[in-house]
Design a protein around this motif. Structure first.
Motif, mmCIF file in Angstrom:
data_model
loop_
_atom_site.group_PDB
_atom_site.id
_atom_site.type_symbol
_atom_site.label_atom_id
_atom_site.label_comp_id
_atom_site.label_asym_id
_atom_site.label_seq_id
_atom_site.Cartn_x
_atom_site.Cartn_y
_atom_site.Cartn_z
ATOM 1 N N SER A 5 20.335 77.259 -13.613
ATOM 2 C CA SER A 5 19.096 77.838 -14.132
ATOM 3 C C SER A 5 18.047 76.773 -14.416
ATOM 4 C CB SER A 5 19.391 78.614 -15.421
ATOM 5 O OG SER A 5 20.058 77.780 -16.351
ATOM 6 N N VAL A 6 18.410 75.500 -14.341
ATOM 7 C CA VAL A 6 17.456 74.410 -14.517
ATOM 8 C C VAL A 6 17.029 73.919 -13.145
ATOM 9 C CG1 VAL A 6 17.102 72.080 -15.408
ATOM 10 C CG2 VAL A 6 18.418 73.727 -16.742
ATOM 11 N N ARG A 7 15.735 73.984 -12.889
ATOM 12 C CA ARG A 7 15.202 73.627 -11.576
ATOM 13 C C ARG A 7 14.121 72.557 -11.714
ATOM 14 N NH1 ARG A 7 17.099 77.835 -8.136
ATOM 15 N NH2 ARG A 7 18.945 78.575 -9.246
ATOM 16 N N LEU A 8 13.823 71.905 -10.573
ATOM 17 C CA LEU A 8 12.808 70.855 -10.533
ATOM 18 C C LEU A 8 11.606 71.331 -9.729
ATOM 19 C CD1 LEU A 8 11.928 67.792 -10.848
ATOM 20 C CD2 LEU A 8 12.978 67.460 -8.604
ATOM 21 N N ASP A 9 10.415 71.142 -10.277
ATOM 22 C CA ASP A 9 9.159 71.376 -9.552
ATOM 23 C C ASP A 9 8.679 70.023 -9.058
ATOM 24 O OD1 ASP A 9 6.629 71.907 -8.620
ATOM 25 O OD2 ASP A 9 6.106 73.282 -10.243
ATOM 26 N N ALA A 10 8.969 69.719 -7.800
ATOM 27 C CA ALA A 10 8.675 68.388 -7.259
ATOM 28 C C ALA A 10 7.181 68.076 -7.277
ATOM 29 C CB ALA A 10 9.216 68.277 -5.832
ATOM 30 N N ASP A 11 6.337 69.102 -7.195
ATOM 31 C CA ASP A 11 4.887 68.868 -7.198
ATOM 32 C C ASP A 11 4.405 68.302 -8.530
ATOM 33 O OD1 ASP A 11 4.702 69.819 -4.607
ATOM 34 O OD2 ASP A 11 4.298 71.882 -5.236
ATOM 35 N N LEU A 12 5.096 68.627 -9.615
ATOM 36 C CA LEU A 12 4.693 68.147 -10.931
ATOM 37 C C LEU A 12 5.374 66.835 -11.307
ATOM 38 C CD1 LEU A 12 4.720 71.479 -13.005
ATOM 39 C CD2 LEU A 12 2.751 70.302 -12.006
ATOM 40 N N CYS A 13 6.444 66.486 -10.608
ATOM 41 C CA CYS A 13 7.208 65.284 -10.940
ATOM 42 C C CYS A 13 6.420 64.025 -10.594
ATOM 43 C CB CYS A 13 8.541 65.290 -10.190
ATOM 44 S SG CYS A 13 9.568 63.852 -10.531
ATOM 45 N N LYS A 14 6.367 63.088 -11.529
ATOM 46 C CA LYS A 14 5.662 61.814 -11.330
ATOM 47 C C LYS A 14 6.616 60.662 -11.029
ATOM 48 C CE LYS A 14 1.708 63.732 -12.304
ATOM 49 N NZ LYS A 14 0.696 63.965 -11.261
ATOM 50 N N GLY A 15 7.893 60.931 -11.004
ATOM 51 C CA GLY A 15 8.850 59.875 -10.695
ATOM 52 C C GLY A 15 9.166 58.961 -11.852
ATOM 53 N N CYS A 16 8.850 59.376 -13.083
ATOM 54 C CA CYS A 16 9.214 58.558 -14.242
ATOM 55 C C CYS A 16 10.730 58.645 -14.449
ATOM 56 C CB CYS A 16 8.467 59.025 -15.487
ATOM 57 S SG CYS A 16 9.080 60.566 -16.199
ATOM 58 N N ILE A 17 11.237 57.885 -15.387
ATOM 59 C CA ILE A 17 12.696 57.844 -15.558
ATOM 60 C C ILE A 17 13.143 58.413 -16.900
ATOM 61 C CG2 ILE A 17 12.962 55.899 -13.974
ATOM 62 C CD1 ILE A 17 13.198 54.089 -16.457
ATOM 63 N N ASN A 18 12.277 59.190 -17.558
ATOM 64 C CA ASN A 18 12.665 59.771 -18.842
ATOM 65 C C ASN A 18 13.899 60.651 -18.708
ATOM 66 O OD1 ASN A 18 10.586 58.545 -20.214
ATOM 67 N ND2 ASN A 18 9.175 60.262 -19.945
ATOM 68 N N CYS A 19 13.905 61.488 -17.677
ATOM 69 C CA CYS A 19 14.993 62.448 -17.525
ATOM 70 C C CYS A 19 16.314 61.788 -17.164
ATOM 71 C CB CYS A 19 14.623 63.511 -16.484
ATOM 72 S SG CYS A 19 14.201 62.843 -14.859
ATOM 73 N N ILE A 20 16.272 60.751 -16.313
ATOM 74 C CA ILE A 20 17.537 60.146 -15.895
ATOM 75 C C ILE A 20 18.211 59.426 -17.051
ATOM 76 C CG2 ILE A 20 16.666 59.873 -13.538
ATOM 77 C CD1 ILE A 20 16.569 56.856 -14.026
ATOM 78 N N LYS A 21 17.432 58.966 -18.022
ATOM 79 C CA LYS A 21 18.005 58.259 -19.163
ATOM 80 C C LYS A 21 18.605 59.213 -20.185
ATOM 81 C CE LYS A 21 17.833 54.436 -19.391
ATOM 82 N NZ LYS A 21 18.740 53.414 -18.807
ATOM 83 N N ARG A 22 18.157 60.487 -20.189
ATOM 84 C CA ARG A 22 18.613 61.431 -21.201
ATOM 85 C C ARG A 22 19.634 62.439 -20.688
ATOM 86 N NH1 ARG A 22 15.539 61.974 -25.781
ATOM 87 N NH2 ARG A 22 17.259 63.339 -26.409
ATOM 88 N N CYS A 23 19.804 62.532 -19.382
ATOM 89 C CA CYS A 23 20.755 63.508 -18.832
ATOM 90 C C CYS A 23 22.177 63.121 -19.235
ATOM 91 C CB CYS A 23 20.641 63.573 -17.316
ATOM 92 S SG CYS A 23 21.838 64.710 -16.556
ATOM 93 N N PRO A 24 22.924 63.996 -19.900
ATOM 94 C CA PRO A 24 24.248 63.641 -20.419
ATOM 95 C C PRO A 24 25.307 63.449 -19.344
ATOM 96 C CG PRO A 24 23.848 65.969 -20.746
ATOM 97 C CD PRO A 24 22.560 65.383 -20.259
ATOM 98 N N THR A 25 25.093 64.008 -18.163
ATOM 99 C CA THR A 25 26.081 63.867 -17.095
ATOM 100 C C THR A 25 25.563 63.027 -15.929
ATOM 101 O OG1 THR A 25 25.344 65.971 -16.146
ATOM 102 C CG2 THR A 25 27.245 66.043 -17.633
ATOM 103 N N GLN A 26 24.434 62.333 -16.141
ATOM 104 C CA GLN A 26 23.844 61.477 -15.109
ATOM 105 C C GLN A 26 23.650 62.246 -13.801
ATOM 106 O OE1 GLN A 26 26.265 57.903 -14.857
ATOM 107 N NE2 GLN A 26 25.514 57.146 -16.823
ATOM 108 N N ALA A 27 23.106 63.455 -13.939
ATOM 109 C CA ALA A 27 22.928 64.326 -12.772
ATOM 110 C C ALA A 27 21.604 64.112 -12.059
ATOM 111 C CB ALA A 27 23.037 65.790 -13.205
#
Length: 468
Positions: free
Chosen positions: A7-29
């Motif tokens: 149910s969690v999806r990515l909108d690639a058009d809005l993504c800026k390529g920052c690394i906030n999400c990769i540092k906080r994802c608990p399963t390194q997904a």
């Protein structure tokens, strides 16, 4: 049924390529490749943490819109306990329940009422299955998914009872069919959810083949409409609530465990704290525990990303609301209730998504390869490579999903080494130590490699600046 529905999806058009999400994802997904984030569906547990931290709103939750109600002849709202915590000065949940009817639902069935039945069933299960202690709550789908992919040794400790939302859906559907005479497909059971994790559960449930939940609405979508209708609820509003303190308390951390009437429990909320507890459980650091309640969201369900109120403010509101309620209003008084809360009909299986190989030997070989790669990297876990840690990058490399030059620091060292080799060749050419044409060819190749590496380095620096 897709066991990897998300149910969690990515909108690639809005993504800026920052690394906030990769540092906080608990399963390194999550990885950042080509300036855009990518979500590995096998690793993702739909906790919604990336939605919470994404400044650009590129991570989104998939759920049903309110218009879905029009698809059914008869609709039943299943309000989560967390819904009640979103409103100021609420002293009677019947106001919310009547407002749901005014909003267009034909009936309501409180998930908190089903929660009281599950609490009663859990108390019985604790006394008859002491060999499984400590039992781990299965109310949070993200936690169950996390255990399935990272903590297989804890699977036997999962409480094999249907969660309150499923129990409520089963009972609401049966009540609606008896009341209306409609076929099941004409009845819409609509759960009002605080988080995307419950959306995933409705589409790919655990412990059963198919969920009785037909659609999942977001609290944040229902909230503004409810506000206007709640003002119109007068003294003639119906008495609809069938739950008490125990059921309402399920909306906050510690509420489920508190309904078991035991002091030998542990309750943790927030996905990072949950992981820490699971690691300690796996290492058998706890003794005399009977029950472990874990919620992926801070504060419990009141902290879901589909809510509108601050989770800690919501928690206080929920405590105040339950102050003058009876302990419980729903009880397992007949066989129908007992049959509704039967143990899982489908067992939960370990999903080895993090294995590096197809078998043990291949996994060990790749693990050794990854460890050797880690020794080449600086160990800063800066995230500039698009992976959350140096170890994660090494594992991506052995899986064939990345290269060593994705590391900015390794890339710079490689660039310096190439420059030094070109300088040596130039000196040899000047001294006449090698054949002129052959040396020129080699130098040309080195210079091309230098330009190529410089281009990669520029791209890495740009991504790193964006992330800062």
């Amino acid at each position: 049924m897709d066991k990897f529905y998300h149910s969690v999806r990515l909108d690639a058009d809005l993504c800026k390529g920052c690394i906030n999400c990769i540092k906080r994802c608990p399963t390194q997904a999550i990885r950042v490749r080509g300036g855009k984030a990518q979500i590995n569906s096998k690793f993702c547990i739909d906790c919604g943490e990336c939605i919470r931290v994404c400044s650009y709103h590129a991570k989104k939750a998939t759920y049903d819109k309110l218009e879905v109600m029009k698809q059914f002849k008869y609709t039943v709202a299943l309000p989560a306990p967390a819904l009640y915590s979103q409103f100021n000065n609420l002293d009677d949940v019947n106001i919310v329940l009547n407002a749901l009817l005014m909003m267009g639902f034909d009936d309501v069935f409180e998930v908190s009422a089903a929660a009281e039945l599950v609490s009663e069933a859990t108390r019985t299960y604790l006394t008859t299955h002491e060999e499984q202690l400590p039992l781990i709550s299965t109310a949070c789908p993200s936690v169950v998914r996390l255990i399935r992919v990272r903590f297989p040794n804890l699977i036997p400790h999962l409480l094999p009872l249907k969660p309150p939302v499923e129990v409520a859906a089963i009972m609401a559907a049966q009540k609606a069919m008896e009341r209306t005479g409609f076929a099941r497909e004409d009845i819409g059971i609509c759960f009002i959810s605080p988080c995307p994790s419950k959306v995933t559960y409705a589409k790919a449930p655990l412990g059963t083949e198919k969920s009785e939940i037909d659609c999942v609405l977001a609290i944040k979508d229902v909230y503004p409409q409810l506000l206007s209708h709640m003002k119109a609820v007068g003294d003639e509003g119906l008495e609809l609530s069938t739950s008490g303190k125990i059921g309402i308390s399920w909306g906050r951390s510690g509420g489920e465990a508190g309904g078991l009437f035991t002091e030998n429990y542990l309750a943790a909320d927030g996905i990072e704290n949950v992981i820490r507890v699971l690691e300690d459980l796996e290492d058998q650091k706890f003794s005399h525990l009977k029950f472990v309640e874990l919620n992926a969201c801070n504060g419990g369900c009141v902290g879901g990303v589909l809510t509108v109120e601050n989770p800690y403010v919501a928690e206080v509101k929920l405590k105040r609301l339950r102050k003058y309620m009876p302990v419980a209003r729903s009880h397992m008084e007949n066989e129908e209730h007992a049959e509704t809360i039967v143990p899982w009909t489908v067992g939960v299986q370990y999903e080895p998504v993090f294995n590096l190989g197809e078998n043990i030997m291949e996994s060990f070989a790749r693990l050794n390869q990854a460890e050797r790669l880690c020794e080449k990297f600086p160990g800063l876990d800066c995230g500039s490579c698009g992976a959350p840690t140096c170890k994660a990058l090494a594992e991506d490399i052995v899986r064939g999903q990345a290269s060593e030059n994705d590391c900015v620091y390794y890339l710079r060292e490689n660039l310096h080494r190439l420059s030094e080799e070109v300088a040596i060749l130039a000196d040899d050419l000047h001294a006449g130590n090698t054949g002129g044409q052959e040396t020129l060819r080699i130098m040309k190749e080195y210079i091309q490699r230098i330009y190529s590496e410089m281009s990669r380095l520029d791209n890495k620096d740009d991504n790193q600046e964006d992330s800062v």
